[in-house]
Write a protein that holds these residues in place. Sequence first.
Motif, short mmCIF file in Angstrom:
data_model
loop_
_atom_site.label_atom_id
_atom_site.label_comp_id
_atom_site.label_asym_id
_atom_site.label_seq_id
_atom_site.Cartn_x
_atom_site.Cartn_y
_atom_site.Cartn_z
N LEU A 31 0.80 -1.15 0.07
CA LEU A 31 0.25 0.14 0.00
C LEU A 31 0.92 1.22 0.04
N THR A 32 1.87 1.43 0.75
CA THR A 32 2.90 2.25 0.75
C THR A 32 3.44 2.67 -0.49
N ALA A 33 3.91 1.31 -1.26
CA ALA A 33 4.25 1.51 -2.61
C ALA A 33 3.33 2.12 -3.48
N PHE A 34 1.99 1.60 -3.58
CA PHE A 34 0.99 2.06 -4.37
C PHE A 34 0.76 3.46 -4.04
N SER A 35 0.93 4.12 -3.29
CA SER A 35 0.43 5.47 -2.90
C SER A 35 1.56 6.24 -3.09
N THR A 36 2.91 5.93 -2.72
CA THR A 36 4.11 6.72 -2.96
C THR A 36 4.76 6.83 -4.39
N SER A 37 4.37 5.76 -5.13
CA SER A 37 4.98 5.38 -6.42
C SER A 37 6.54 5.42 -6.38
N SER A 38 6.96 5.12 -5.32
CA SER A 38 8.54 5.09 -5.15
C SER A 38 9.16 4.02 -4.37
N SER A 39 9.90 3.01 -5.22
CA SER A 39 10.48 1.85 -4.16
C SER A 39 11.19 2.33 -3.23
#
Length: 410
Positions: A267-275
């Motif tokens: 979910l964090t990756a989805f919302s920040t778009s940053s690995s």
Amino acid sequence: MKWPSLNAQILAGAVLGVAIGFYFHGLERDDATVESWLYAFGLVGAVFIDLLKMILIPLVFTSIAVGIANLQAHKQVHRVWITTLCFFAFTMAIAIVLGMTANQVFRPGDGLDVQMFADAMQNFEANQLALPEFVAQFLRSLFVNPFAAFSQGNVLAVVIYALFVGIALVIGGERYQSILTSLREFNEITMQMVRWIMYLAPLGIMALLIQLIATQDASLFGSLGKFMLVVTGTTLLHGVVILPLILYLITKVTPLRFFAGAREALLTAFSTSSSTATLPVTLRCAEQNLQVRPDVAGFVVPLGATVNMDGTALYEATAALFVANLVGIDLSPAQQMIVFFTAMIAAIGAPGIPSAGMVTMVMVLQSVGLPAEAIAILLPIDRLLDTVRTAVNVEGDMIGSLVVQRFVKD
Ligand code: ASP
């Protein structure tokens, strides 16, 4: 009443974020109250990302140096290296083949006229970068003054320097015991800070999703809807079926168990778009929820966050074929092979930041003589596509750490 777990709070934050985002999307944008709310959500989201970035470099440095030192002590480092790199290459290759096949089957470019995009393409100046320059630039970005790399947040260069330090610590053995102990303690302190930052995650993720959905211009999606569906569908197929299947076959970890443990990071990756911004959360999920040994996770996950990008590889190849289709060029099998390899190199070289894949895609297009300006067609929809592909990129890193752990079991 018992306070819900952080995992449940994050899920609730994401669901609320999507719902409120749609609500705001329907409101007048020039209303001052709406503007102030969106400004506030933007600020909360940005602070959450800043906190993750603040912790990123110390975390990457200490986890890799300590991880390598521990692994070397077990004489397993060769096996870890080889399994990690093979896993990364193998899964990215599958992702690319999947995307290219879907493109051939559904042909999302058919029926579209490139003239429709003429304006956007004319006003776009691509930053030209041919393959040899790209490779040279990538290689030369590996070995950087560590202080510069630290201060600029250059994750890949920090990974490389940390590898050297880790190996030197092992070779030095007893002599450097105190440095190793300090690094271990520093790593523990950093993980403690990650725990604190995660208290803000439900709110941060909610704010980022509200902003993302409320500010999307839906009219742009009309003509590119089919392409978006094909890319998102295949990326999801890779993330929901292929990767969990590989995980299950090798480690017997069930998809349900994996997704329950990986949810915070996804979910964090989805919302920040940053690995890279997600990296502290990814490490935490791998170690604490999925029970990957810290020495394995500390090596595989940070390296994966910068080089292992299944979603990006899939996107680069699919988008290149889409552009070829759009401008009416039929790529020969040899040219398709070139797209396959350059898409992989472009994904490896893309830093884990929002829309990085778009920048490195210029190289994939140029490798087979497609116009780099065609990127202008894809830019407006990229913020949305970047969500799913970043989540799959991060998923690949966590699955990689579980697979590698299986191979180095004592
Ligand atoms: N946003 C992606 C990531 O951070 C990179 C990309 O643009 O594909 O993993």
